[in-house]
Design an enzyme around this catalytic site. Sequence first.
Site, short mmCIF file in Angstrom:
data_model
loop_
_atom_site.label_atom_id
_atom_site.label_comp_id
_atom_site.label_asym_id
_atom_site.label_seq_id
_atom_site.Cartn_x
_atom_site.Cartn_y
_atom_site.Cartn_z
N ARG A 63 0.81 -1.23 0.00
CA ARG A 63 0.00 0.00 0.00
C ARG A 63 0.84 1.28 0.00
NH1 ARG A 63 -5.25 0.37 3.43
NH2 ARG A 63 -5.33 2.13 2.01
N HIS A 66 -7.37 -2.55 12.14
CA HIS A 66 -6.93 -1.24 12.60
C HIS A 66 -7.64 -0.87 13.91
CE1 HIS A 66 -6.21 -0.25 8.13
NE2 HIS A 66 -5.03 -0.13 8.71
N CYS A 121 -12.85 4.65 6.66
CA CYS A 121 -11.63 4.53 5.85
C CYS A 121 -11.78 5.13 4.46
CB CYS A 121 -11.19 3.09 5.77
SG CYS A 121 -12.40 2.04 5.03
N1 LIG Z 1 -8.97 2.27 7.81
C1 LIG Z 1 -9.47 1.15 7.34
O1 LIG Z 1 -10.31 0.53 7.95
N2 LIG Z 1 -8.98 0.69 6.18
C2 LIG Z 1 -9.40 -0.49 5.55
C3 LIG Z 1 -8.33 -1.02 4.66
C4 LIG Z 1 -8.73 -2.28 3.98
C5 LIG Z 1 -7.70 -2.80 3.02
N3 LIG Z 1 -8.24 -3.92 2.32
C6 LIG Z 1 -6.43 -3.19 3.73
O2 LIG Z 1 -6.31 -4.35 4.15
O3 LIG Z 1 -5.53 -2.38 3.86
#
Ligand SMILES: NC(=O)NCCC[C@H](N)C(=O)O
Length: 259
Positions: free
Chosen positions: A87, A164, A249
């Site tokens: 990411r 998270h 998010c």
């Molecule tokens: N802040 C959040 O809850 N972000 C979700 C991120 C989901 C993404 N599929 C991840 O695993 O990074």
Amino acid sequence: MPSKKALVRRPSPRLAEGLVTHVERQPVDGELALAQWEAYGAALRAHGWQTVEVDPADDCPDGVFVEDTVVMFRNVALVGRSGAARRRQETPAVRDVLVERLGCSVNRVREPGTLDGGDVLKVGDTVYVGRGGRTNAEGVRQLRAAFEPLGARVVAVPVSRVLHLKSAVTALPDGTVVGYEPLVDSPAAFPRFLAVPEEAGAHVVVLDGNSVLTAASAPRSAELFADLGFTPVPVDISEFEKLEGCVTCLSVRLRDLHT
Ligand SMILES: NC(=O)NCCC[C@H](N)C(=O)O
């Protein structure tokens, strides 16, 4: 007067390849996801937020989860460095928007630190940071170094049961921390903790002093918030929930900009 801007980022055509850690992979409907993302932005705008789009990142399946790329305190940004190496290419375009379009002061988390914005929950001047799969101890130290001189009180809490910190807890407009207790490592870390009846009920985005954006998948929690005198604004984000996303998010709210 506080600003009401919110960063958002259009879902990638590769959204279905987004990371999953604590859930089974399920097929994602890209068209439905796009419609849900549009409705999410519309709900923010209907409550007075101006949405600011970060340039799309078609090669970043998880780019839509823009919250994870940056943490704001006042008008200062700390660009994260994800604990998920895949990411990390999401951040340069976010930094560009913050510097060039929004005039923020920008700092960044440096190696070996890792920090995802989803691990940071602000309640007034208290900044809770989840030490878990995506944020390490060095990331916590760098967050303290960035924000404590600005008046933040940084409180680190363990996160082991969810992706998270904000997958486990968020806060209502009155500062009450809400969470689904089986997934919260230490409810006692929060001075006012309220248990909600559904996992997705733990996720709210404060729209104003009365209204909170909630997930349509958590109707009983929305009822609880209404019973406490708040106005829940449910949005369906089913396609993002399949990838461990939640209402928080999909945006980064910028409340203290001078522009
Ligand atoms: N802040 C959040 O809850 N972000 C979700 C991120 C989901 C993404 N599929 C991840 O695993 O990074």
